[in-house]
Design a protein around this motif. Structure first.
Motif, short mmCIF file in Angstrom:
data_model
loop_
_atom_site.label_atom_id
_atom_site.label_comp_id
_atom_site.label_asym_id
_atom_site.label_seq_id
_atom_site.Cartn_x
_atom_site.Cartn_y
_atom_site.Cartn_z
N ASN A 23 0.37 -1.13 0.00
CA ASN A 23 0.22 0.06 -0.28
C ASN A 23 0.64 1.36 0.14
OD1 ASN A 23 -3.16 1.35 -0.14
ND2 ASN A 23 -1.75 1.82 2.69
N ALA A 24 1.57 1.63 0.68
CA ALA A 24 2.53 2.61 1.00
C ALA A 24 4.10 2.44 -0.05
CB ALA A 24 3.88 2.49 2.35
N ASN A 25 3.67 1.50 -1.30
CA ASN A 25 5.50 1.63 -1.82
C ASN A 25 4.71 1.91 -3.13
OD1 ASN A 25 7.99 1.51 -0.45
ND2 ASN A 25 6.55 0.44 0.92
N ASN A 38 -12.56 4.06 2.88
CA ASN A 38 -12.04 3.68 3.94
C ASN A 38 -10.85 4.18 3.38
OD1 ASN A 38 -13.60 1.95 5.26
ND2 ASN A 38 -13.12 0.48 4.38
N GLN A 39 -10.57 3.89 2.17
CA GLN A 39 -9.16 4.46 1.79
C GLN A 39 -8.93 6.10 1.83
OE1 GLN A 39 -10.51 1.79 0.26
NE2 GLN A 39 -9.51 0.82 1.00
N ILE A 40 -10.20 6.48 1.74
CA ILE A 40 -10.71 8.06 1.48
C ILE A 40 -10.42 8.91 2.63
CG2 ILE A 40 -12.02 10.18 1.05
CD1 ILE A 40 -12.90 8.57 -1.64
N PHE A 41 -10.85 7.92 3.87
CA PHE A 41 -10.58 8.26 5.12
C PHE A 41 -9.57 8.05 6.10
CE2 PHE A 41 -11.88 7.43 9.33
CZ PHE A 41 -12.25 8.48 9.75
N ASP A 42 -8.73 7.10 5.59
CA ASP A 42 -7.42 6.83 5.93
C ASP A 42 -6.80 6.36 4.86
OD1 ASP A 42 -5.12 6.31 7.39
OD2 ASP A 42 -6.42 4.60 9.05
N PRO A 43 -5.59 6.44 4.78
CA PRO A 43 -4.51 6.31 3.53
C PRO A 43 -3.90 5.17 3.77
CG PRO A 43 -3.62 8.30 4.43
CD PRO A 43 -5.19 8.22 4.92
N ASN A 44 -3.86 4.80 5.04
CA ASN A 44 -3.07 3.56 5.98
C ASN A 44 -4.39 2.02 5.06
OD1 ASN A 44 -0.91 4.99 6.64
ND2 ASN A 44 -2.51 5.91 8.28
N VAL A 45 -5.06 2.13 5.02
CA VAL A 45 -6.07 1.22 4.99
C VAL A 45 -5.79 0.81 3.67
CG1 VAL A 45 -8.56 0.16 4.86
CG2 VAL A 45 -8.17 2.49 6.29
N PRO A 46 -5.98 -0.61 3.58
CA PRO A 46 -4.70 -1.45 2.21
C PRO A 46 -6.71 -1.51 1.53
CG PRO A 46 -3.74 -2.66 4.08
CD PRO A 46 -4.81 -1.80 4.36
N ILE A 47 -6.21 -0.84 0.29
CA ILE A 47 -7.10 -1.41 -0.78
C ILE A 47 -7.68 -2.46 -0.91
CG2 ILE A 47 -7.82 -1.33 -3.55
CD1 ILE A 47 -6.39 1.05 -3.31
N GLU A 48 -9.05 -3.11 -0.59
CA GLU A 48 -9.40 -4.80 -1.18
C GLU A 48 -8.72 -5.34 -2.45
OE1 GLU A 48 -11.60 -2.19 -0.86
OE2 GLU A 48 -12.73 -3.04 1.32
N HIS A 49 -8.30 -6.66 -1.84
CA HIS A 49 -7.61 -7.18 -3.21
C HIS A 49 -8.61 -7.77 -4.25
CE1 HIS A 49 -6.32 -11.18 -5.33
NE2 HIS A 49 -4.75 -9.75 -4.44
N TYR A 50 -9.45 -7.52 -4.44
CA TYR A 50 -10.30 -7.80 -5.11
C TYR A 50 -11.06 -6.71 -6.09
CZ TYR A 50 -14.13 -6.35 -2.49
OH TYR A 50 -15.15 -5.64 -1.95
N SER A 51 -10.73 -5.04 -5.34
CA SER A 51 -10.23 -4.01 -6.42
C SER A 51 -9.85 -3.37 -6.83
CB SER A 51 -10.81 -2.94 -5.16
OG SER A 51 -12.22 -3.56 -4.97
N ILE A 52 -8.55 -3.85 -7.00
CA ILE A 52 -7.00 -3.95 -7.52
C ILE A 52 -7.21 -4.47 -9.27
CG2 ILE A 52 -4.78 -3.80 -7.65
CD1 ILE A 52 -4.79 -3.88 -4.56
N LEU A 53 -6.68 -3.79 -9.93
CA LEU A 53 -6.56 -4.52 -11.38
C LEU A 53 -5.46 -4.29 -12.39
CD1 LEU A 53 -9.56 -1.47 -12.75
CD2 LEU A 53 -9.96 -4.29 -12.60
N ARG A 54 -5.13 -3.17 -11.31
CA ARG A 54 -3.32 -3.39 -11.05
C ARG A 54 -2.31 -2.56 -10.79
NH1 ARG A 54 -1.03 -6.27 -16.09
NH2 ARG A 54 -2.93 -7.49 -16.52
N VAL A 55 -1.01 -3.16 -10.17
CA VAL A 55 -0.48 -2.70 -9.32
C VAL A 55 0.49 -1.83 -9.82
CG1 VAL A 55 0.54 -3.10 -7.00
CG2 VAL A 55 -0.73 -4.32 -7.73
#
Ligand SMILES: [Zn+2]
Ligand SMILES: [Zn+2]
Length: 415
Positions: A23-25, A38-55
């Motif tokens: 998440n940080a890198n 959750n991410q808008i509220f707190d940048p430390n919350v990792p995005i749910e895996h299923y929502s990530i299309l590409r890192v």
């Protein structure tokens, strides 16, 4: 290991690993239908895996297995290390053989020995054009500094010279065109944002590029290993595996996105969405809340639910009545119904559907990551339903037998 790669100052030590490190890198291209509250509220919350299309990895890296500098169809495992897809597939299967006797032992990353979770592997977009080395400020050189603007409630921070429209961009902006088969990310936004929305065309195009890269590498390797049948067979095996894995991803994404939203007027924020069946009955037949949760995980938002679904029923629970209390607590979506309405809840047989999805293509297919997320509860419910079913069958048969006996006794007494 992945720790303290980032921190050179002693007093500022942050120990990150796994998804927090990722998440940080890195940057993320995400499913445009999620809300990412959750991410808008707190940048430390990792995005749910299923929502990530590409890192998105913004540097040149090499594959720790084949040592190539150009990773082909790169995949990131859950420690943050990246490998070519074929290298990762070969590594996984080799390791499985040696660990045959200890089934629960997880494979370890060959670089940092972090335990590999196969459900958390992410496709990677390597952007080596975005190399920091050409952009670093140095002493004794001129430097142009940009004024960035970040509205108080925004997680987006952009150069004021771009004249950004934050309201239109929203916190998670689009970074690839929603219409063209663009392979480029919007340079106006991409350099400045960490999380951005992606669309189907972009994703499918990425997978197609990966397939052709795998195949052209394969052709080169064939020339190299000409005459060595064992080696070429082995290459062929993992190329086939990689291609079919990519094809499966394409299929999953096409299905996931095909539902998309003809009518954006109605969404989760302003409407309830729920499935119902048997409209002639007085009983209101609904989907169980557990299955609603699974579907929401699959489709990210209730508003993306397909207009109808074909399911296999495992069980129906009867007897619940709509009350003043539960309509507020659990069944807000039924607030249009009078208190006293009789409800029945249908439970989906996910295992049956997974086994039979080849013969019946209309069944909803759960990707393995989502199935695994709910696996424990799915199996527990199945066991409970099976036990109840057999108990009820036994009771029915016993009742029949005693009725038969009574009838016989009656006739015997009559005669
Ligand atoms: Zn490799
Ligand atoms: Zn690692």
């Amino acid at each position: 290991s992945s720790k303290n790669r980032n921190n050179s100052k002693k007093n500022n030590f942050v120990h990150l690993k796994g998804e927090s490190y990722i998440n940080a890198n890195f940057k993320f291209l995400v499913d445009f239908r999620g809300d990412y509250k959750n991410q808008i509220f707190d940048p430390n919350v990792p995005i749910e895996h299923y929502s990530i299309l590409r890192v998105i990895v913004q540097k040149k890296i090499s594959c720790p297995i084949c040592l190539e500098e150009n990773l082909i169809a790169p995949r990131m495992i859950n420690c943050g290390h990246c490998f070519c897809l074929t290298c990762l597939l070969r590594f996984s299967s080799n390791n499985l053989v040696s660990l045959e006797n200890c089934k629960n032992k997880k494979k370890q990353c060959p670089v940092c020995h972090y335990k590999v979770n196969n459900d958390l592997i992410l496709p990677v977009l390597i952007d080596s054009t975005f190399d920091e080395r050409f952009d670093l400020p140095k002493p004794n050189l001129d430097c142009l500094m940009n004024l960035l603007i970040k509205p108080h409630n925004s997680i987006l921070s952009l150069p004021i010279s771009n004249n950004p429209n934050f309201k239109k961009l929203t916190n998670i902006p689009w970074c690839c065109s929603s219409h063209d088969e663009l392979n480029n990310l919007s340079q106006e936004i991409y350099p400045y944002t960490r999380i951005m929305k992606g669309n189907l065309n972009f994703i499918i195009n990425q997978y197609k590029l990966e397939k052709s890269a795998i195949l052209s590498q394969f052709n080169e390797d064939l020339l190299l290993y000409r005459g060595n049948k064992a080696a070429t067979d082995d290459l062929q095996l993992y190329v086939n595996k990689a291609i079919s894995e990519i094809d499966e991803s394409i299929e999953i994404f096409e299905k996931k996105f095909s539902i998309h939203i003809n009518n954006k007027t109605y969404n989760e924020a302003n409407s309830y969405f729920y499935y119902q069946t048997s409209f002639k009955s007085n009983i209101v037949y609904l989907l169980s809340s557990f299955d609603r949760r699974i579907l929401r995980s699959l489709f990210v938002s209730y508003g993306n639910f397909p207009s109808n679904i074909l399911i296999r029923i495992q069980n129906i629970t009867y007897g619940e009545i709509l009350t003043f209390e539960n309509v507020i607590r659990e069944y807000k979506y039924l607030s249009h119904l009078p208190v006293g309405s009789e409800l029945a809840f249908i439970e989906i047989d996910w295992q049956y559907m997974a086994k039979n999805c080849k013969t019946n293509e209309n069944y909803i297919k759960l990707p393995s990551n989502i199935y695994n997320e709910f696996k424990k509860e799915i199996i527990n419910r199945w066991k409970k339903n099976k036990d109840r079913y057999y108990r009820e069958e036994r009771n029915k048969q016993n009742a029949m037998k005693s009725l038969e006996k009574k009838t016989k006794d009656f006739y015997r007494a009559e005669n």
